[in-house]
Design an enzyme around this catalytic site. Structure first.
Site, PDB file in Angstrom:
ATOM      1  N   ILE A 129      21.247  13.592 -28.745  1.00  0.00           N
ATOM      2  CA  ILE A 129      22.241  14.535 -28.217  1.00  0.00           C
ATOM      3  C   ILE A 129      21.646  15.940 -28.034  1.00  0.00           C
ATOM      4  CG2 ILE A 129      23.224  15.427 -30.377  1.00  0.00           C
ATOM      5  CD1 ILE A 129      26.011  14.784 -29.202  1.00  0.00           C
TER       6      ILE A 129
ATOM      7  N   VAL B 213      20.100  12.896 -40.522  1.00  0.00           N
ATOM      8  CA  VAL B 213      20.977  11.720 -40.529  1.00  0.00           C
ATOM      9  C   VAL B 213      20.331  10.663 -41.421  1.00  0.00           C
ATOM     10  CG1 VAL B 213      22.056   9.924 -39.138  1.00  0.00           C
ATOM     11  CG2 VAL B 213      21.844  12.242 -38.213  1.00  0.00           C
TER      12      VAL B 213
ATOM     13  N   HIS C  67      15.681   6.014 -38.567  1.00  0.00           N
ATOM     14  CA  HIS C  67      15.523   6.017 -37.106  1.00  0.00           C
ATOM     15  C   HIS C  67      14.143   6.514 -36.729  1.00  0.00           C
ATOM     16  CE1 HIS C  67      17.320   9.839 -38.390  1.00  0.00           C
ATOM     17  NE2 HIS C  67      16.672  10.426 -37.407  1.00  0.00           N
TER      18      HIS C  67
ATOM     19  N   HIS D 135      12.292   8.649 -33.685  1.00  0.00           N
ATOM     20  CA  HIS D 135      12.430   9.473 -32.481  1.00  0.00           C
ATOM     21  C   HIS D 135      11.312   9.061 -31.520  1.00  0.00           C
ATOM     22  CE1 HIS D 135      14.926  12.819 -34.355  1.00  0.00           C
ATOM     23  NE2 HIS D 135      14.427  12.256 -35.455  1.00  0.00           N
TER      24      HIS D 135
HETATM   25  P1  AMP Z   1      16.769  13.578 -38.075  1.00  0.00           P
HETATM   26  O1  AMP Z   1      16.782  15.080 -38.218  1.00  0.00           O
HETATM   27  O2  AMP Z   1      15.389  13.004 -38.015  1.00  0.00           O
HETATM   28  O3  AMP Z   1      17.661  12.909 -39.083  1.00  0.00           O
HETATM   29  O4  AMP Z   1      17.346  13.286 -36.620  1.00  0.00           O
HETATM   30  C1  AMP Z   1      18.698  13.181 -36.347  1.00  0.00           C
HETATM   31  C2  AMP Z   1      18.838  13.307 -34.855  1.00  0.00           C
HETATM   32  O5  AMP Z   1      20.108  12.816 -34.486  1.00  0.00           O
HETATM   33  C3  AMP Z   1      18.737  14.745 -34.327  1.00  0.00           C
HETATM   34  O6  AMP Z   1      17.628  14.855 -33.433  1.00  0.00           O
HETATM   35  C4  AMP Z   1      20.084  14.956 -33.636  1.00  0.00           C
HETATM   36  O7  AMP Z   1      19.961  15.722 -32.447  1.00  0.00           O
HETATM   37  C5  AMP Z   1      20.528  13.538 -33.363  1.00  0.00           C
HETATM   38  N1  AMP Z   1      21.974  13.349 -33.241  1.00  0.00           N
HETATM   39  C6  AMP Z   1      22.929  13.847 -34.050  1.00  0.00           C
HETATM   40  N2  AMP Z   1      24.141  13.429 -33.647  1.00  0.00           N
HETATM   41  C7  AMP Z   1      23.948  12.649 -32.549  1.00  0.00           C
HETATM   42  C8  AMP Z   1      24.811  11.928 -31.661  1.00  0.00           C
HETATM   43  N3  AMP Z   1      26.150  11.911 -31.823  1.00  0.00           N
HETATM   44  N4  AMP Z   1      24.261  11.239 -30.633  1.00  0.00           N
HETATM   45  C9  AMP Z   1      22.930  11.254 -30.458  1.00  0.00           C
HETATM   46  N5  AMP Z   1      22.059  11.907 -31.258  1.00  0.00           N
HETATM   47  C10 AMP Z   1      22.560  12.597 -32.287  1.00  0.00           C
END
Ligand code: AMP
Length: 115
Positions: free
Chosen positions: A30, A95, A99, A101
Protein backbone atom coordinates in the site's frame (compact mmCIF):
# COMPACT_ATOMS: atom_id res chain seq x y z
CA UNK A 1 -7.45 -11.77 16.60
CA UNK A 2 -6.28 -12.21 13.04
CA UNK A 3 -3.42 -10.30 11.48
CA UNK A 4 -3.87 -7.55 8.91
CA UNK A 5 -2.65 -9.93 6.22
CA UNK A 6 -5.09 -12.66 7.27
CA UNK A 7 -7.84 -10.06 6.84
CA UNK A 8 -6.57 -9.52 3.28
CA UNK A 9 -6.48 -13.30 2.70
CA UNK A 10 -10.10 -13.52 3.96
CA UNK A 11 -11.18 -10.54 1.81
CA UNK A 12 -12.14 -8.53 4.92
CA UNK A 13 -9.74 -5.77 3.75
CA UNK A 14 -9.23 -4.95 0.06
CA UNK A 15 -5.86 -5.42 -1.61
CA UNK A 16 -4.47 -5.46 -5.09
CA UNK A 17 -3.82 -9.20 -5.33
CA UNK A 18 -1.37 -10.28 -8.04
CA UNK A 19 -0.93 -13.99 -7.21
CA UNK A 20 -2.68 -16.59 -5.11
CA UNK A 21 -2.43 -20.32 -4.43
CA UNK A 22 -3.76 -22.58 -1.69
CA UNK A 23 -0.82 -21.66 0.58
CA UNK A 24 0.35 -18.20 -0.51
CA UNK A 25 -1.02 -14.79 -1.47
CA UNK A 26 0.81 -11.81 -2.98
CA UNK A 27 -0.43 -8.24 -3.31
CA UNK A 28 0.87 -4.73 -3.97
CA UNK A 29 2.29 -2.90 -0.96
CA UNK A 30 0.00 0.00 0.00
CA UNK A 31 3.02 2.28 0.50
CA UNK A 32 5.46 1.31 -2.26
CA UNK A 33 9.12 2.26 -1.97
CA UNK A 34 9.98 1.14 -5.52
CA UNK A 35 8.09 1.10 -8.86
CA UNK A 36 7.28 -2.55 -8.15
CA UNK A 37 6.70 -3.45 -4.50
CA UNK A 38 4.88 -6.71 -3.84
CA UNK A 39 4.34 -8.54 -0.55
CA UNK A 40 4.38 -12.35 -0.57
CA UNK A 41 2.52 -13.81 2.41
CA UNK A 42 1.90 -17.38 3.59
CA UNK A 43 -1.71 -18.32 4.36
CA UNK A 44 -0.61 -19.26 7.85
CA UNK A 45 0.03 -16.84 10.69
CA UNK A 46 3.76 -17.30 11.18
CA UNK A 47 4.62 -14.10 13.12
CA UNK A 48 8.31 -13.65 12.26
CA UNK A 49 11.27 -15.36 10.63
CA UNK A 50 12.16 -16.63 14.11
CA UNK A 51 8.94 -18.62 14.24
CA UNK A 52 9.34 -20.74 11.09
CA UNK A 53 9.06 -24.44 11.94
CA UNK A 54 10.17 -27.49 9.98
CA UNK A 55 6.50 -28.24 9.28
CA UNK A 56 6.20 -24.86 7.48
CA UNK A 57 8.59 -25.94 4.72
CA UNK A 58 5.86 -26.17 2.08
CA UNK A 59 4.72 -22.61 2.80
CA UNK A 60 8.27 -21.27 2.51
CA UNK A 61 8.88 -23.17 -0.71
CA UNK A 62 5.60 -21.81 -2.12
CA UNK A 63 6.69 -18.29 -1.20
CA UNK A 64 9.87 -18.68 -3.24
CA UNK A 65 7.86 -20.15 -6.10
CA UNK A 66 5.58 -17.10 -5.93
CA UNK A 67 8.61 -14.82 -6.23
CA UNK A 68 9.82 -16.71 -9.29
CA UNK A 69 6.41 -16.59 -11.03
CA UNK A 70 5.58 -12.98 -10.11
CA UNK A 71 8.94 -11.54 -11.14
CA UNK A 72 8.71 -13.37 -14.46
CA UNK A 73 5.12 -12.16 -15.03
CA UNK A 74 6.08 -8.57 -14.20
CA UNK A 75 9.17 -8.87 -16.42
CA UNK A 76 11.67 -7.92 -13.74
CA UNK A 77 13.31 -11.34 -13.34
CA UNK A 78 16.10 -10.71 -15.85
CA UNK A 79 16.94 -7.14 -14.78
CA UNK A 80 16.77 -8.21 -11.15
CA UNK A 81 15.04 -7.30 -7.94
CA UNK A 82 15.52 -7.44 -4.18
CA UNK A 83 13.72 -9.63 -1.62
CA UNK A 84 13.62 -8.46 2.01
CA UNK A 85 12.13 -9.75 5.24
CA UNK A 86 12.18 -7.47 8.27
CA UNK A 87 12.31 -9.25 11.64
CA UNK A 88 11.22 -7.73 14.95
CA UNK A 89 12.04 -4.25 16.22
CA UNK A 90 15.57 -3.78 14.95
CA UNK A 91 14.57 -5.19 11.57
CA UNK A 92 11.77 -2.61 11.33
CA UNK A 93 8.95 -5.16 11.18
CA UNK A 94 5.49 -3.60 11.38
CA UNK A 95 3.15 -6.43 10.48
CA UNK A 96 3.69 -9.58 12.53
CA UNK A 97 2.71 -12.03 9.82
CA UNK A 98 5.72 -13.35 7.89
CA UNK A 99 6.20 -11.77 4.45
CA UNK A 100 8.75 -11.14 1.74
CA UNK A 101 8.97 -7.72 0.12
CA UNK A 102 9.78 -7.91 -3.61
CA UNK A 103 11.30 -4.62 -4.79
CA UNK A 104 12.03 -3.95 -8.44
CA UNK A 105 11.43 -1.86 -11.52
CA UNK A 106 14.58 0.22 -10.96
CA UNK A 107 18.01 -0.23 -9.42
CA UNK A 108 17.29 -0.63 -5.71
CA UNK A 109 19.52 1.47 -3.44
CA UNK A 110 21.12 0.19 -0.28
CA UNK A 111 18.81 -0.19 2.76
CA UNK A 112 15.80 0.70 0.66
CA UNK A 113 13.27 -0.63 3.17
CA UNK A 114 14.76 1.17 6.19
CA UNK A 115 12.10 3.09 8.13
P1 AMP B 1 7.06 -4.71 7.48
O1 AMP B 1 7.44 -3.34 7.98
O2 AMP B 1 8.21 -5.48 6.92
O3 AMP B 1 6.27 -5.48 8.51
O4 AMP B 1 6.13 -4.46 6.21
C1 AMP B 1 4.77 -4.25 6.30
C2 AMP B 1 4.35 -3.67 4.98
O5 AMP B 1 2.95 -3.81 4.86
C3 AMP B 1 4.68 -2.18 4.80
O6 AMP B 1 5.56 -2.02 3.69
C4 AMP B 1 3.30 -1.55 4.57
O7 AMP B 1 3.35 -0.51 3.61
C5 AMP B 1 2.48 -2.73 4.10
N1 AMP B 1 1.04 -2.62 4.33
C6 AMP B 1 0.43 -2.22 5.47
N2 AMP B 1 -0.90 -2.28 5.32
C7 AMP B 1 -1.14 -2.73 4.06
C8 AMP B 1 -2.33 -3.00 3.29
N3 AMP B 1 -3.56 -2.83 3.81
N4 AMP B 1 -2.19 -3.45 2.02
C9 AMP B 1 -0.97 -3.62 1.50
N5 AMP B 1 0.19 -3.39 2.17
C10 AMP B 1 0.10 -2.95 3.43
Amino acid sequence: MSTLFTKIINREIPANIVYETEKVIAFKDINPVAPIHILVVPKKEIPTLNDIKDEDAEYIMEMYKAIRVITKDLKIAEDGYRVITNCNTNGGQEVYHLHFHILGGEKIGLMRIKK
